[in-house]
Design a protein around this motif. Structure first.
Motif, PDB file in Angstrom:
ATOM      1  N   GLU A  33       8.114 -55.433  11.725  1.00  0.00           N
ATOM      2  CA  GLU A  33       7.725 -54.025  11.871  1.00  0.00           C
ATOM      3  C   GLU A  33       8.938 -53.117  12.088  1.00  0.00           C
ATOM      4  OE1 GLU A  33       5.499 -55.847  14.503  1.00  0.00           O
ATOM      5  OE2 GLU A  33       4.164 -56.331  12.853  1.00  0.00           O
ATOM      6  N   CYS A  34      10.138 -53.713  12.152  1.00  0.00           N
ATOM      7  CA  CYS A  34      11.374 -52.961  12.362  1.00  0.00           C
ATOM      8  C   CYS A  34      11.517 -51.867  11.309  1.00  0.00           C
ATOM      9  CB  CYS A  34      12.561 -53.914  12.293  1.00  0.00           C
ATOM     10  SG  CYS A  34      14.176 -53.129  12.445  1.00  0.00           S
ATOM     11  N   ILE A  35      11.865 -50.666  11.758  1.00  0.00           N
ATOM     12  CA  ILE A  35      12.059 -49.534  10.844  1.00  0.00           C
ATOM     13  C   ILE A  35      13.542 -49.296  10.549  1.00  0.00           C
ATOM     14  CG2 ILE A  35       9.877 -48.418  11.447  1.00  0.00           C
ATOM     15  CD1 ILE A  35      11.531 -46.496  13.281  1.00  0.00           C
ATOM     16  N   ASN A  36      14.401 -50.232  10.979  1.00  0.00           N
ATOM     17  CA  ASN A  36      15.844 -50.159  10.732  1.00  0.00           C
ATOM     18  C   ASN A  36      16.487 -48.895  11.290  1.00  0.00           C
ATOM     19  OD1 ASN A  36      16.405 -52.680   9.396  1.00  0.00           O
ATOM     20  ND2 ASN A  36      15.235 -51.899   7.660  1.00  0.00           N
ATOM     21  N   CYS A  37      16.030 -48.462  12.446  1.00  0.00           N
ATOM     22  CA  CYS A  37      16.603 -47.257  13.053  1.00  0.00           C
ATOM     23  C   CYS A  37      17.959 -47.533  13.698  1.00  0.00           C
ATOM     24  CB  CYS A  37      15.637 -46.655  14.071  1.00  0.00           C
ATOM     25  SG  CYS A  37      15.459 -47.611  15.601  1.00  0.00           S
ATOM     26  N   GLY A  38      18.209 -48.788  14.107  1.00  0.00           N
ATOM     27  CA  GLY A  38      19.486 -49.146  14.697  1.00  0.00           C
ATOM     28  C   GLY A  38      19.635 -48.825  16.171  1.00  0.00           C
ATOM     29  N   ALA A  39      18.593 -48.357  16.824  1.00  0.00           N
ATOM     30  CA  ALA A  39      18.687 -47.994  18.251  1.00  0.00           C
ATOM     31  C   ALA A  39      19.047 -49.191  19.123  1.00  0.00           C
ATOM     32  CB  ALA A  39      17.378 -47.371  18.721  1.00  0.00           C
ATOM     33  N   CYS A  40      18.618 -50.367  18.738  1.00  0.00           N
ATOM     34  CA  CYS A  40      18.816 -51.569  19.553  1.00  0.00           C
ATOM     35  C   CYS A  40      20.254 -52.083  19.540  1.00  0.00           C
ATOM     36  CB  CYS A  40      17.886 -52.675  19.078  1.00  0.00           C
ATOM     37  SG  CYS A  40      18.055 -53.074  17.312  1.00  0.00           S
ATOM     38  N   GLU A  41      20.902 -52.010  18.399  1.00  0.00           N
ATOM     39  CA  GLU A  41      22.204 -52.657  18.217  1.00  0.00           C
ATOM     40  C   GLU A  41      23.252 -52.275  19.266  1.00  0.00           C
ATOM     41  OE1 GLU A  41      25.328 -53.639  14.633  1.00  0.00           O
ATOM     42  OE2 GLU A  41      24.096 -51.850  14.481  1.00  0.00           O
ATOM     43  N   PRO A  42      23.510 -51.002  19.535  1.00  0.00           N
ATOM     44  CA  PRO A  42      24.555 -50.673  20.511  1.00  0.00           C
ATOM     45  C   PRO A  42      24.169 -50.979  21.957  1.00  0.00           C
ATOM     46  CG  PRO A  42      23.500 -48.673  19.731  1.00  0.00           C
ATOM     47  CD  PRO A  42      22.962 -49.806  18.906  1.00  0.00           C
ATOM     48  N   GLU A  43      22.908 -51.255  22.212  1.00  0.00           N
ATOM     49  CA  GLU A  43      22.456 -51.528  23.578  1.00  0.00           C
ATOM     50  C   GLU A  43      22.693 -52.963  24.020  1.00  0.00           C
ATOM     51  OE1 GLU A  43      21.468 -49.065  25.525  1.00  0.00           O
ATOM     52  OE2 GLU A  43      21.728 -47.727  23.809  1.00  0.00           O
ATOM     53  N   CYS A  44      22.954 -53.862  23.092  1.00  0.00           N
ATOM     54  CA  CYS A  44      23.067 -55.287  23.404  1.00  0.00           C
ATOM     55  C   CYS A  44      24.421 -55.618  24.041  1.00  0.00           C
ATOM     56  CB  CYS A  44      22.871 -56.126  22.149  1.00  0.00           C
ATOM     57  SG  CYS A  44      22.955 -57.894  22.479  1.00  0.00           S
ATOM     58  N   PRO A  45      24.420 -56.111  25.285  1.00  0.00           N
ATOM     59  CA  PRO A  45      25.685 -56.436  25.956  1.00  0.00           C
ATOM     60  C   PRO A  45      26.365 -57.683  25.388  1.00  0.00           C
ATOM     61  CG  PRO A  45      23.848 -57.102  27.326  1.00  0.00           C
ATOM     62  CD  PRO A  45      23.268 -56.351  26.153  1.00  0.00           C
ATOM     63  N   ASN A  46      25.656 -58.448  24.572  1.00  0.00           N
ATOM     64  CA  ASN A  46      26.207 -59.677  24.003  1.00  0.00           C
ATOM     65  C   ASN A  46      26.547 -59.555  22.518  1.00  0.00           C
ATOM     66  OD1 ASN A  46      25.780 -61.161  26.453  1.00  0.00           O
ATOM     67  ND2 ASN A  46      23.613 -61.181  25.932  1.00  0.00           N
ATOM     68  N   THR A  47      26.352 -58.376  21.959  1.00  0.00           N
ATOM     69  CA  THR A  47      26.530 -58.156  20.526  1.00  0.00           C
ATOM     70  C   THR A  47      25.749 -59.224  19.753  1.00  0.00           C
ATOM     71  OG1 THR A  47      28.756 -57.380  21.060  1.00  0.00           O
ATOM     72  CG2 THR A  47      28.225 -57.556  18.754  1.00  0.00           C
ATOM     73  N   ALA A  48      24.485 -59.373  20.097  1.00  0.00           N
ATOM     74  CA  ALA A  48      23.622 -60.359  19.452  1.00  0.00           C
ATOM     75  C   ALA A  48      22.742 -59.739  18.376  1.00  0.00           C
ATOM     76  CB  ALA A  48      22.748 -61.044  20.498  1.00  0.00           C
ATOM     77  N   ILE A  49      22.819 -58.428  18.198  1.00  0.00           N
ATOM     78  CA  ILE A  49      21.951 -57.735  17.249  1.00  0.00           C
ATOM     79  C   ILE A  49      22.787 -57.225  16.077  1.00  0.00           C
ATOM     80  CG2 ILE A  49      20.334 -55.826  16.915  1.00  0.00           C
ATOM     81  CD1 ILE A  49      19.739 -55.978  19.932  1.00  0.00           C
ATOM     82  N   TYR A  50      22.278 -57.504  14.874  1.00  0.00           N
ATOM     83  CA  TYR A  50      22.995 -57.133  13.658  1.00  0.00           C
ATOM     84  C   TYR A  50      22.052 -56.483  12.656  1.00  0.00           C
ATOM     85  CZ  TYR A  50      26.534 -60.173  15.621  1.00  0.00           C
ATOM     86  OH  TYR A  50      27.462 -60.718  16.461  1.00  0.00           O
ATOM     87  N   GLU A  51      22.600 -55.616  11.846  1.00  0.00           N
ATOM     88  CA  GLU A  51      21.826 -54.980  10.777  1.00  0.00           C
ATOM     89  C   GLU A  51      21.499 -56.018   9.709  1.00  0.00           C
ATOM     90  OE1 GLU A  51      22.150 -51.130   7.788  1.00  0.00           O
ATOM     91  OE2 GLU A  51      23.820 -51.616   9.105  1.00  0.00           O
ATOM     92  N   GLY A  52      20.346 -55.888   9.108  1.00  0.00           N
ATOM     93  CA  GLY A  52      19.944 -56.809   8.051  1.00  0.00           C
ATOM     94  C   GLY A  52      20.997 -56.912   6.959  1.00  0.00           C
ATOM     95  N   GLY A  53      21.282 -58.141   6.538  1.00  0.00           N
ATOM     96  CA  GLY A  53      22.250 -58.382   5.488  1.00  0.00           C
ATOM     97  C   GLY A  53      23.690 -58.487   5.958  1.00  0.00           C
ATOM     98  N   VAL A  54      23.946 -58.172   7.216  1.00  0.00           N
ATOM     99  CA  VAL A  54      25.309 -58.201   7.748  1.00  0.00           C
ATOM    100  C   VAL A  54      25.599 -59.581   8.345  1.00  0.00           C
ATOM    101  CG1 VAL A  54      26.837 -57.239   9.527  1.00  0.00           C
ATOM    102  CG2 VAL A  54      25.339 -55.741   8.211  1.00  0.00           C
ATOM    103  N   GLU A  55      26.755 -60.147   7.966  1.00  0.00           N
ATOM    104  CA  GLU A  55      27.175 -61.410   8.559  1.00  0.00           C
ATOM    105  C   GLU A  55      27.483 -61.195  10.039  1.00  0.00           C
ATOM    106  OE1 GLU A  55      30.519 -62.507   6.107  1.00  0.00           O
ATOM    107  OE2 GLU A  55      29.226 -63.737   4.827  1.00  0.00           O
TER     108      GLU A  55
END
Length: 114
Positions: A8-30
């Motif tokens: 259901e993700c709308i690819n807004c990207g709000a989550c990515e900078p919030e992760c203290p472990n850098t565990a979140i990545y944009e789709g298709g990104v290594e």
């Protein structure tokens, strides 16, 4: 348990900078283990050892994703998972395939951030 992002993700990207472990990545990104961590080498499930900076294949090509091996549900940093707190469509949910106790999550946080 780790957090996962549903389709259901709308690819807004709000989550990515919030992760203290850098565990979140944009789709298709290594991704790699080193990003946002202190890791130099990582032993994989098959027993092989890789440089933590080695690029790994994306888990999803369609929407943002969370690397379960790096997700600590923000334990040791925040009182709740920050990705779930900021997600406008509530698609950051518990991952039933990665169940971990609080002690295991805190040990993972220590491993990631020696």
């Amino acid at each position: 348990m780790a957090i996962m992002i549903t389709d259901e993700c709308i690819n807004c990207g709000a989550c990515e900078p919030e992760c203290p472990n850098t565990a979140i990545y944009e789709g298709g990104v290594e991704w790699n283990w080193a990003g946002g961590t202190e890791l130099k080498e990582v032993e994989l499930e098959d027993g092989s050892v890789v440089d933590a900076k080695t690029a790994q294949d994306p888990i999803s090509n369609e929407y943002y994703y969370i690397v379960s091996g790096k997700c600590t549900e923000c334990l040791g940093f925040h009182e709740e998972p920050q990705c779930a707190a900021v997600c406008p469509v509530d698609c950051c949910v518990d991952d039933p395939d990665y169940r971990e106790t609080e002690d295991e999550l805190l040990a993972k946080k220590d491993w990631l951030h020696n």
